[in-house]
Write an enzyme that holds these catalytic residues in place. Structure first.
Site, PDB file in Angstrom:
ATOM      1  N   HIS A  38      -3.652  -5.279   0.508  1.00 24.21           N
ATOM      2  CA  HIS A  38      -3.258  -5.807   1.779  1.00 24.21           C
ATOM      3  C   HIS A  38      -3.094  -7.055   1.804  1.00 24.21           C
ATOM      4  O   HIS A  38      -4.090  -7.731   2.312  1.00 24.21           O
ATOM      5  CB  HIS A  38      -3.959  -5.236   2.851  1.00 24.21           C
ATOM      6  CG  HIS A  38      -3.884  -3.659   2.962  1.00 24.21           C
ATOM      7  ND1 HIS A  38      -2.684  -3.269   3.954  1.00 24.21           N
ATOM      8  CD2 HIS A  38      -4.251  -2.571   2.561  1.00 24.21           C
ATOM      9  CE1 HIS A  38      -2.716  -1.847   3.839  1.00 24.21           C
ATOM     10  NE2 HIS A  38      -3.653  -1.540   2.989  1.00 24.21           N
ATOM     11  N   GLU A  53      -1.946  -9.139   4.050  1.00 20.15           N
ATOM     12  CA  GLU A  53      -1.795  -9.578   5.495  1.00 20.15           C
ATOM     13  C   GLU A  53      -3.221  -9.631   5.938  1.00 20.15           C
ATOM     14  O   GLU A  53      -3.501 -10.293   7.005  1.00 20.15           O
ATOM     15  CB  GLU A  53      -1.261  -8.558   6.530  1.00 20.15           C
ATOM     16  CG  GLU A  53      -1.849  -7.277   6.596  1.00 20.15           C
ATOM     17  CD  GLU A  53      -1.481  -6.162   5.492  1.00 20.15           C
ATOM     18  OE1 GLU A  53      -1.667  -4.964   5.755  1.00 20.15           O
ATOM     19  OE2 GLU A  53      -1.101  -6.351   4.339  1.00 20.15           O
ATOM     20  N   SER A  75       2.368 -14.063  37.805  1.00 17.51           N
ATOM     21  CA  SER A  75       1.265 -13.555  37.745  1.00 17.51           C
ATOM     22  C   SER A  75       0.142 -14.818  37.998  1.00 17.51           C
ATOM     23  O   SER A  75      -0.952 -14.398  38.223  1.00 17.51           O
ATOM     24  CB  SER A  75       0.877 -12.599  36.536  1.00 17.51           C
ATOM     25  OG  SER A  75       0.768 -13.488  35.266  1.00 17.51           O
ATOM     26  N   GLY A  76       0.491 -15.886  37.582  1.00 19.32           N
ATOM     27  CA  GLY A  76      -0.715 -16.993  37.453  1.00 19.32           C
ATOM     28  C   GLY A  76      -1.015 -17.185  35.889  1.00 19.32           C
ATOM     29  O   GLY A  76      -1.687 -18.066  35.735  1.00 19.32           O
ATOM     30  N   GLY A  77      -0.511 -16.148  35.240  1.00 22.14           N
ATOM     31  CA  GLY A  77      -1.168 -16.182  33.651  1.00 22.14           C
ATOM     32  C   GLY A  77      -0.039 -16.907  32.861  1.00 22.14           C
ATOM     33  O   GLY A  77       1.115 -17.546  33.461  1.00 22.14           O
ATOM     34  N   VAL A  78      -0.555 -17.229  31.631  1.00 30.09           N
ATOM     35  CA  VAL A  78       0.428 -18.103  30.729  1.00 30.09           C
ATOM     36  C   VAL A  78       1.835 -17.491  30.374  1.00 30.09           C
ATOM     37  O   VAL A  78       2.633 -18.364  30.530  1.00 30.09           O
ATOM     38  CB  VAL A  78      -0.311 -18.501  29.391  1.00 30.09           C
ATOM     39  CG1 VAL A  78      -0.523 -17.120  28.470  1.00 30.09           C
ATOM     40  CG2 VAL A  78       0.195 -19.430  28.388  1.00 30.09           C
ATOM     41  N   ASP A  79       1.832 -16.340  30.253  1.00 29.01           N
ATOM     42  CA  ASP A  79       3.047 -15.705  29.993  1.00 29.01           C
ATOM     43  C   ASP A  79       4.436 -15.743  31.030  1.00 29.01           C
ATOM     44  O   ASP A  79       5.063 -16.496  30.841  1.00 29.01           O
ATOM     45  CB  ASP A  79       2.944 -14.060  29.851  1.00 29.01           C
ATOM     46  CG  ASP A  79       1.892 -13.860  28.720  1.00 29.01           C
ATOM     47  OD1 ASP A  79       1.799 -14.752  27.533  1.00 29.01           O
ATOM     48  OD2 ASP A  79       1.338 -12.744  28.705  1.00 29.01           O
ATOM     49  N   SER A  80       3.701 -15.530  32.211  1.00 25.47           N
ATOM     50  CA  SER A  80       4.731 -15.740  33.209  1.00 25.47           C
ATOM     51  C   SER A  80       5.044 -17.226  33.588  1.00 25.47           C
ATOM     52  O   SER A  80       6.131 -17.741  33.903  1.00 25.47           O
ATOM     53  CB  SER A  80       4.506 -15.030  34.654  1.00 25.47           C
ATOM     54  OG  SER A  80       3.369 -15.644  35.216  1.00 25.47           O
ATOM     55  N   SER A  81       4.200 -18.014  33.254  1.00 30.22           N
ATOM     56  CA  SER A  81       4.225 -19.512  33.521  1.00 30.22           C
ATOM     57  C   SER A  81       5.118 -19.979  32.618  1.00 30.22           C
ATOM     58  O   SER A  81       6.125 -20.852  32.858  1.00 30.22           O
ATOM     59  CB  SER A  81       2.906 -20.042  33.409  1.00 30.22           C
ATOM     60  OG  SER A  81       1.989 -19.834  34.242  1.00 30.22           O
ATOM     61  N   CYS A 121       0.855  -1.241   0.079  1.00 25.53           N
ATOM     62  CA  CYS A 121       0.010  -0.103   0.104  1.00 25.53           C
ATOM     63  C   CYS A 121       0.860   1.277  -0.146  1.00 25.53           C
ATOM     64  O   CYS A 121       1.560   1.668  -0.925  1.00 25.53           O
ATOM     65  CB  CYS A 121      -0.951  -0.093   1.285  1.00 25.53           C
ATOM     66  SG  CYS A 121      -2.110   0.953   0.798  1.00 25.53           S
TER      67      CYS A 121
END
Length: 506
Positions: free
Chosen positions: A167, A169, A220-226, A79
């Site tokens: 586009h 994408e 944090s208990g979330g997926v990222d920090s786990s 574009c």
């Protein structure tokens, strides 16, 4: 050396979608502001120029000298990127009679061109521009067009340089991913970037970077920090100490459940009750950005205090992921909102940061977690922000409000699981609004808080659609919250998508 593709961001809302498509093709890529191309291009196999909200003629348009890039590496302009290539080479870009927006059919003029390999003539593509290329410079040749855009795709003879005015994408471009894959083949990409290869490379890099140093990790208990915890544990073992802070803004019962989960993973976890510290610091504060910074600063201060109790801690681990980084700073340098992992940090830190997932999107983090053999209930949990309910309590945060929201949110999440809706939703939660309304309970007039329910579907948090939850379910949640949560007499459902709204309210 890791081979990669670079995407130069000229301010398009779909730049991150380009990155998503490239990653889906098992190729590593990074997004850089248009004027921040790295000096060291070793390992870079090609460059994509994104779209932009500007015209090439706008005085405020983002510009770089593209002649310095042409011929060095394969180049694809999308574009605005394509129009810039034409404009800077002496071609004509002119305003459309009316903005071209939506689906159209692409006719291949040179179907044997390397960029168009395997595409069908007449394939649907997505247009979104106010200008169009009306005349190509010498050395440029058309390879595809549409009924209204004859120069929809071009290449430069003698160079590995292409431009498309549509586009690829966007999902609506039926064979857009195939076109991007063709560009990767032109770049000579091996397409071997997988969760397994990421884990192998990251663990090796962590071992080399950290050596025998000790790390504390913010859980944090979330997926990222786990996932970060398991990656670091795989790399440095007992040199990792995990710190889980209860700031009073977790979900109901979260502190105890998370500690139990991490003990099962064999991690060394310290639980810290810091409720009083956070509620005191947040007292009287209503500005969302200030609240985020206070919570972020509080986290670091607690980690710093815990690190001093331990010996020789040098690093702080965090679960920062790519959307956190991208959202924290726009292309113009204007802050959208600081993220708890990349903003709100004090200028002086006694610990260095290690963020192994910094360049991954959320769905990629989940795939890495599964590859690591983690428990599905940890991997498939809804995203939950580091500041917790602190950014879901609008206005001043108090312990009383936190308790109200915890109870309302617990009812919402419990019923979502009971109705089999939890795994159909990417992220959901309750928000406590700074709005009181009149109600009637029994024979008495009430004047209490309003709770908003939020549920969205998304792939990567860069865009999101609100979920059409069943009316019967919403009625049940509303009834349960109003009857069981003291202080709430009204429940509403948020039907806003991102963009223009963000997933979180603050």
């Amino acid at each position: 050396m890791l081979e990669k593709l670079i995407i130069l961001d000229f301010g398009s809302q779909t730049t991150q979608l380009i990155a998503r498509r490239i990653r889906e093709l098992n190729t590593y890529c990074e997004v850089y502001p248009y004027n921040k191309l790295p000096e060291d291009l070793s390992g870079v196999r090609g460059i994509i120029l994104s779209g932009s909200p500007y015209s090439v003629y706008d005085s405020k348009a983002f510009r770089i000298e593209l002649s310095e890039l042409r011929g060095k590496l394969p180049l694809l302009g999308i574009c605005y990127g394509a129009q810039s290539l034409v404009h800077q080479a002496g071609g004509k870009v002119e305003p459309c009679d009316s903005r071209e927006y939506g689906r159209t059919h692409l006719t291949l003029r040179q179907p044997d061109d390397a960029l168009l390999t395997g595409l069908q003539s007449g394939t649907t593509v997505w247009m979104s521009h106010g200008d169009t290329i009306t005349s190509l410079p010498e050395g440029f040749e058309v390879i595809a067009g549409t009924e209204d855009v004859p120069n929809a795709a071009f290449r430069i003879r003698g160079e590995k340089t292409w431009g498309v005015q549509f586009h690829p994408e966007i999902y609506h471009s039926e064979e857009g991913t195939k076109l991007l894959g063709n560009f990767l083949d032109i770049c000579g990409m091996k397409r071997d970037w997988t969760p397994a290869s990421f884990i192998e490379a990251t663990v090796q890099e962590l071992r080399e970077r950290l050596g025998d140093d000790k790390v504390i990790l913010a859980l944090s208990g979330g997926v990222d920090s786990s996932v970060v915890a398991v990656l670091l544990n795989k790399a440095i073992g007992r040199n990792l100490t995990c710190i889980f802070v209860d700031h009073g803004l977790l979900r109901k019962g979260e502190f105890e459940r998370v500690l139990q989960d991490y003990e099962h993973l064999g991690l060394n976890v310290i639980g810290v009750n810091a409720k009083e510290k956070f509620f005191a610091a947040l007292s009287g504060v209503t500005d969302p950005e200030q609240k985020r910074k206070i919570i972020g600063r509080g986290f670091i201060e607690v980690f710093d205090e815990e690190a001093r109790k331990l010996k020789d801690i040098k690093w702080l681990g965090q679960g920062t992921i790519y959307p956190d980084v991208i959202e924290s700073l726009s292309i113009t340098g204007m802050v959208i909102k600081s993220h708890h992992n990349v903003g709100g940090l004090p200028e002086r830190m006694n610990l260095r940061l290690v963020e192994p997932l910094r360049m991954l999107f959320k769905d990629e983090v989940r795939r890495v977690g599964l590859e690591l053999g983690m428990m599905p209930h940890l991997i498939h949990r809804h995203p939950f922000p580091g500041p917790g309910l602190g950014i879901r309590i609008l206005g001043e945060i108090t312990e009383e409000k936190a308790t109200i929201l915890q109870n309302a949110d617990d009812i919402y999440m419990s019923l979502m699981r009971e109705w089999g809706l939890y795994d159909q939703v990417w992220q959901a939660g309750a928000i406590l609004l700074p709005v009181r309304s009149v109600g009637v309970m029994g024979d008495e007039r009430t004047y209490e808080y309003t709770v908003a329910l939020r549920a969205v579907t998304s792939m990567d948090a860069m865009s999101a659609d609100w979920v059409h939850l069943p009316y019967d379910f919403l009625a049940k949640v509303s009834n349960e919250i109003i009857n069981k949560v003291r202080g709430v007499n009204r429940v509403v459902y948020d039907i806003s998508s991102k963009p223009p709204s963000t997933i979180e309210w603050e």
